[in-house]
Design an enzyme around this catalytic site. Structure first.
Site, PDB file in Angstrom:
ATOM      1  N   ASP A  36       0.837  -1.198   0.000  1.00  0.00           N
ATOM      2  CA  ASP A  36       0.000   0.000   0.000  1.00  0.00           C
ATOM      3  C   ASP A  36       0.879   1.258   0.000  1.00  0.00           C
ATOM      4  O   ASP A  36       0.639   2.199   0.758  1.00  0.00           O
ATOM      5  CB  ASP A  36      -0.942  -0.032   1.219  1.00  0.00           C
ATOM      6  CG  ASP A  36      -2.048   1.013   1.123  1.00  0.00           C
ATOM      7  OD1 ASP A  36      -2.188   1.645   0.063  1.00  0.00           O
ATOM      8  OD2 ASP A  36      -2.770   1.207   2.124  1.00  0.00           O
ATOM      9  N   HIS A  80      -3.061   0.790  11.803  1.00  0.00           N
ATOM     10  CA  HIS A  80      -2.703  -0.596  11.519  1.00  0.00           C
ATOM     11  C   HIS A  80      -1.203  -0.767  11.292  1.00  0.00           C
ATOM     12  O   HIS A  80      -0.506   0.194  10.975  1.00  0.00           O
ATOM     13  CB  HIS A  80      -3.457  -1.101  10.276  1.00  0.00           C
ATOM     14  CG  HIS A  80      -3.469  -0.117   9.144  1.00  0.00           C
ATOM     15  ND1 HIS A  80      -4.536   0.693   8.867  1.00  0.00           N
ATOM     16  CD2 HIS A  80      -2.527   0.217   8.229  1.00  0.00           C
ATOM     17  CE1 HIS A  80      -4.266   1.464   7.835  1.00  0.00           C
ATOM     18  NE2 HIS A  80      -3.046   1.205   7.428  1.00  0.00           N
ATOM     19  N   GLN A 110      -2.796  -5.533   6.157  1.00  0.00           N
ATOM     20  CA  GLN A 110      -2.750  -4.419   7.122  1.00  0.00           C
ATOM     21  C   GLN A 110      -3.637  -4.772   8.317  1.00  0.00           C
ATOM     22  O   GLN A 110      -4.870  -4.774   8.199  1.00  0.00           O
ATOM     23  CB  GLN A 110      -3.218  -3.113   6.451  1.00  0.00           C
ATOM     24  CG  GLN A 110      -2.187  -2.569   5.456  1.00  0.00           C
ATOM     25  CD  GLN A 110      -2.742  -1.501   4.525  1.00  0.00           C
ATOM     26  OE1 GLN A 110      -3.767  -1.713   3.859  1.00  0.00           O
ATOM     27  NE2 GLN A 110      -2.089  -0.360   4.450  1.00  0.00           N
ATOM     28  N   ASP A 116      -2.692   8.996  10.016  1.00  0.00           N
ATOM     29  CA  ASP A 116      -3.300   8.298   8.886  1.00  0.00           C
ATOM     30  C   ASP A 116      -4.566   7.557   9.314  1.00  0.00           C
ATOM     31  O   ASP A 116      -4.579   6.876  10.356  1.00  0.00           O
ATOM     32  CB  ASP A 116      -2.261   7.309   8.329  1.00  0.00           C
ATOM     33  CG  ASP A 116      -2.775   6.510   7.149  1.00  0.00           C
ATOM     34  OD1 ASP A 116      -3.052   7.123   6.117  1.00  0.00           O
ATOM     35  OD2 ASP A 116      -2.925   5.284   7.287  1.00  0.00           O
ATOM     36  N   GLU A 129      -6.085  12.930   8.914  1.00  0.00           N
ATOM     37  CA  GLU A 129      -6.407  12.407   7.582  1.00  0.00           C
ATOM     38  C   GLU A 129      -7.773  11.727   7.706  1.00  0.00           C
ATOM     39  O   GLU A 129      -7.866  10.515   7.867  1.00  0.00           O
ATOM     40  CB  GLU A 129      -5.342  11.422   7.094  1.00  0.00           C
ATOM     41  CG  GLU A 129      -5.457  11.124   5.604  1.00  0.00           C
ATOM     42  CD  GLU A 129      -6.039   9.767   5.251  1.00  0.00           C
ATOM     43  OE1 GLU A 129      -6.560   9.613   4.135  1.00  0.00           O
ATOM     44  OE2 GLU A 129      -5.986   8.847   6.086  1.00  0.00           O
ATOM     45  N   HIS A 151      -2.206  11.630  -3.232  1.00  0.00           N
ATOM     46  CA  HIS A 151      -1.747  10.338  -3.776  1.00  0.00           C
ATOM     47  C   HIS A 151      -2.898   9.345  -3.861  1.00  0.00           C
ATOM     48  O   HIS A 151      -2.769   8.300  -4.478  1.00  0.00           O
ATOM     49  CB  HIS A 151      -0.649   9.777  -2.881  1.00  0.00           C
ATOM     50  CG  HIS A 151      -1.157   9.398  -1.517  1.00  0.00           C
ATOM     51  ND1 HIS A 151      -1.610  10.333  -0.614  1.00  0.00           N
ATOM     52  CD2 HIS A 151      -1.337   8.194  -0.940  1.00  0.00           C
ATOM     53  CE1 HIS A 151      -2.026   9.713   0.468  1.00  0.00           C
ATOM     54  NE2 HIS A 151      -1.881   8.420   0.307  1.00  0.00           N
ATOM     55  N   ASP A 152      -4.022   9.663  -3.192  1.00  0.00           N
ATOM     56  CA  ASP A 152      -5.152   8.744  -3.167  1.00  0.00           C
ATOM     57  C   ASP A 152      -6.126   9.052  -4.288  1.00  0.00           C
ATOM     58  O   ASP A 152      -5.911   9.942  -5.106  1.00  0.00           O
ATOM     59  CB  ASP A 152      -5.862   8.841  -1.807  1.00  0.00           C
ATOM     60  CG  ASP A 152      -5.109   8.051  -0.742  1.00  0.00           C
ATOM     61  OD1 ASP A 152      -4.488   7.029  -1.081  1.00  0.00           O
ATOM     62  OD2 ASP A 152      -5.146   8.467   0.428  1.00  0.00           O
ATOM     63  N   ARG A 176      -4.599   3.881  -8.074  1.00  0.00           N
ATOM     64  CA  ARG A 176      -4.082   5.136  -7.520  1.00  0.00           C
ATOM     65  C   ARG A 176      -2.653   5.396  -8.015  1.00  0.00           C
ATOM     66  O   ARG A 176      -2.192   6.533  -8.011  1.00  0.00           O
ATOM     67  CB  ARG A 176      -4.095   5.097  -5.984  1.00  0.00           C
ATOM     68  CG  ARG A 176      -5.497   5.158  -5.396  1.00  0.00           C
ATOM     69  CD  ARG A 176      -5.478   5.019  -3.894  1.00  0.00           C
ATOM     70  NE  ARG A 176      -4.918   3.745  -3.457  1.00  0.00           N
ATOM     71  CZ  ARG A 176      -4.692   3.423  -2.184  1.00  0.00           C
ATOM     72  NH1 ARG A 176      -4.967   4.284  -1.231  1.00  0.00           N
ATOM     73  NH2 ARG A 176      -4.194   2.244  -1.854  1.00  0.00           N
TER      74      ARG A 176
HETATM   75  C1  GLC Z   1      -4.785   6.568   4.081  1.00  0.00           C
HETATM   76  C2  GLC Z   1      -3.747   6.750   2.994  1.00  0.00           C
HETATM   77  C3  GLC Z   1      -3.953   5.694   1.957  1.00  0.00           C
HETATM   78  C4  GLC Z   1      -3.847   4.337   2.584  1.00  0.00           C
HETATM   79  C5  GLC Z   1      -4.770   4.206   3.808  1.00  0.00           C
HETATM   80  C6  GLC Z   1      -4.425   3.000   4.633  1.00  0.00           C
HETATM   81  O1  GLC Z   1      -6.059   6.769   3.629  1.00  0.00           O
HETATM   82  O2  GLC Z   1      -3.839   8.032   2.460  1.00  0.00           O
HETATM   83  O3  GLC Z   1      -3.033   5.821   0.899  1.00  0.00           O
HETATM   84  O4  GLC Z   1      -4.205   3.347   1.649  1.00  0.00           O
HETATM   85  O5  GLC Z   1      -4.643   5.307   4.667  1.00  0.00           O
HETATM   86  O6  GLC Z   1      -3.237   3.183   5.341  1.00  0.00           O
END
Ligand code: GLC
Length: 639
Positions: A132, A175, A243, A275, A317, A386-387, A511
């Site tokens: 990821d 995680h 994860q 995150d 986030e 980035h998402d 992505r």
């Molecule tokens: C957040 C990150 C993303 C990731 C997710 C799990 O949303 O921006 O890229 O996949 O967390 O860690």
């Protein structure tokens, strides 16, 4: 602790940093204790609380002297994160210039553009193959070899400090990877570490959870639990199967993670990106997002950090509903005691809606609906990261416009994901769920805004419109109040990168199409002023400079939206004492007019024709109407 209190504390001259630590602890202790026992009942967990009380001074003692000094300076200088001087960029180190040392060598490039705040995507160790993008962590503090060493990171943060630059790194708080030391021990049957995750003997409890848990990655990782043959047990994996969700109902997990958090800031990290923090607490019968316990936990982390490392701050986030996002600034007694910064995901998603519909009603409606944020907090304003781009609009607001929410979302997916011939966008569909019709969008800003199609079809008009859109979209994030964050490469209009389709570890995750390599060849040719890339770069460079030179851009909660009576136009004003900055943007491909009397009433013409900072021209009003060109952005200044 609020700023006023801190200033009072700091004004007590002659106190050394240890005394100030003691004071911060004393001031925050009641609330820390309250939050702790709200999550971990006192009868069972008094021992753990005592452990926390021993941990805090230990962590403070280990904090490097230079950072302790910086902590005090930051407390005295007020809210640096709201300054107009900040300009952010987000990047993958390996896609930018190889590694941490390579990145350090590019400091002159950041300076040239005006960037002084960097978000580096995860740089810690991770599993080989799928990880990821590093969000599956094998450790919280160990730098992955491919980026360099811990010394390289320390060298980089030192260079940043010397150049007045700020660093943001992720703390993947929800995680770990399935290869993290705790997960490995759990797999071997270690009961202590099995208690660090949500692990179940059979599927009875997971089945209860599944009744209400949504799926984050329905295409590639359906469901929220993974069977681990080595332990013959199920583990909760809300994101990808590799994860593992941390179990914060166990206070040992909190204590270990707090240590990791502080150690991360000890490496010179200014902003910690929390995150996926909406997911921190799980409860059967709920969607296990945004739960009150998650807020208490974040606040607990926050207050402990404030005591030990008060110069470092947190970014939420939380890509959730607009009314839920502001809650991560903290509400009621937690107000100002959760995160100082949050992603303005609502503005981001709404801007894309306005581009596709060429209209701004939903943008206004939704922004007016968002409750105000606390004075000391601010946004990260961005048009993409980035998402993927999610379509997280509120259905009832879409309905108020007379649109059908489901059909409207379908239109947006069609518009951006190459299902409409006439659309200029070349995006890709992400995690489309045929059961629900839900899907998200991936693609670089330039490709989503038409540049890829313009280049492919050699269409100059499309190219011109695309450049204007790119500049306008970024311009809004620069002017909106908060830290503007640009994804590396967007400043030179970088197109989609389809190479991920040839990499087995990335193929399932589109992505990667919007995570291109930094194109240094294009950058070396920026002097050729006629290329689209060069136009975008120079336009943004100029806007960044204007922002930094005018304190009106600082986020002092000084923003007011204005309805112009024209559904294609978006307008807001920033104010500072008598001064004003009026932003007017046209989301349509045609020139549009607005009635100018309200602009006059706001006083923009009282000292003659106002200056548009963007075009550097005076705006004259020969008639009662003001013309706004396609995708034009005006920054009118009132002195
Ligand atoms: C957040 C990150 C993303 C990731 C997710 C799990 O949303 O921006 O890229 O996949 O967390 O860690």
């Amino acid at each position: 602790m609020n700023q006023a209190k801190l200033h009072r504390l700091l004004s007590q001259k002659g106190k050394d940093s240890q005394e100030l630590f003691n004071q911060r602890l004393a001031t925050n202790l009641t609330l820390i204790q309250k939050q702790f026992f709200s999550l971990y009942p006192e009868e069972q967990h008094e021992k753990h609380f005592q452990k926390l009380l021993k941990l805090l001074p230990k962590l403070f003692a280990e904090r490097p002297e230079a950072l302790r000094k910086q902590d005090l300076e930051r407390l005295q200088s007020g809210n640096w994160h709201q300054s107009e001087k900040l300009m952010g960029m987000q990047l993958y180190v390996e896609h930018f210039n190889k590694d941490l040392n390579g990145l350090r060598k590019k400091i002159p490039y950041f300076k040239k553009l005006g960037v002084n705040f960097l978000h580096l995507m995860p740089i810690t160790t991770r599993p080989e193959g799928e990880s990821d993008g590093g969000y599956a962590v094998n450790s919280y503090l160990e730098v992955d070899k491919k980026y360099g060493s811990k010394e390289d990171l320390l060298e980089l943060t030192k260079a940043f400090r010397e150049n007045g630059m700020y660093l943001m790194l992720d703390f993947v708080v929800n995680h770990t990877s399935n290869e993290f030391s705790w997960a490995k021990k759990a797999k071997k049957g270690d009961k202590k570490y099995q208690g660090y995750y949500y692990i179940y003997e059979d599927f009875t409890i997971p089945a209860e959870f599944e009744k209400t848990l949504p799926e984050v990655f329905p295409e590639t990782s359906p469901g929220n639990f993974t069977y681990i043959p080595e332990m013959e047990k199920w583990v909760m994996t809300v994101f990808n199967g590799y994860q593992w969700d941390l179990n914060y109902t166990n206070p040992e997990v909190f204590l270990e993670m707090l240590t990791n958090l502080v150690k991360l800031t000890d490496m010179g990290v200014d902003v910690v990106r929390f995150d996926a923090l909406a997911f921190l607490w799980k409860k059967i019968g709920t969607i296990s997002q945004n739960l009150p316990e998650a807020h208490n936990l974040i606040s607990l982390f926050r207050m402990c950090l404030q005591v030990v490392a008060p110069g470092s701050i947190l970014l939420a986030e939380a890509i959730v509903a607009p009314t839920d996002i502001v809650k991560y600034f903290g509400e009621e007694e937690k107000r100002g005691n959760e995160c100082e910064i949050a992603y303005n995901a609502s503005l981001m998603a709404l801007l894309w809606n306005s581009i596709a519909t060429k209209k701004t009603q939903l943008l206004y409606k939704s922004l007016m609906h968002v409750p105000p944020k606390p004075q000391d907090c601010t946004w990260i304003n961005y048009i993409r990261c980035h998402d993927d781009i999610g379509l997280g609009y509120e259905n009832h607001l879409i309905e108020e416009l007379g649109w059908n929410p489901e059909m409207h979302r379908k239109f947006l997916l069609d518009y951006y994901c190459q299902r409409l011939d006439w659309s200029p966008a070349t995006g890709m569909l992400f995690m489309y769920n045929p059961k629900t019709g839900d899907g998200r969008i991936t693609g670089s800003a330039a490709s989503l805004l038409g540049l890829e199609k313009a280049i492919k079809t050699n269409n100059d008009d499309l190219m011109e419109a695309s450049v204007r859109k790119i500049v306008m979209m970024h311009g809004i994030t620069l002017a909106f109040g908060g830290i503007p964050l640009i994804y590396a490469g967007d400043e030179i209009g970088t197109l989609n990168d389809y190479s991920f389709q040839n990499d087995a570890s990335k193929r399932g995750d589109s992505r990667w199409v919007n995570r291109p390599m930094q194109d240094w060849k294009v950058i070396s040719r920026l002097k050729e002023k006629d290329s689209a890339q060069s136009k975008i770069f120079h336009a943004l460079q100029k806007l960044i400079k204007i922002r930094k030179e005018n304190s009106i851009f600082a986020d002092k909660n000084n923003l007011e939206l204005y309805h112009t009576g024209n559904d294609h136009i978006f307008s807001f004003e920033r104010t500072e004492n008598q001064k004003g900055l009026l932003v007017i943007c046209n989301f349509d491909e045609n020139t549009r007019v607005i009635d100018s009397s309200w602009i006059k009433k706001l006083g923009y013409f009282s000292k003659g024709e106002p200056l548009d900072l963007v075009s550097e021209e005076k705006v004259s009003l020969n008639s009662a109407l003001l013309e706004i060109m396609p995708y034009q952005m005006l920054w009118l200044m009132k002195f």
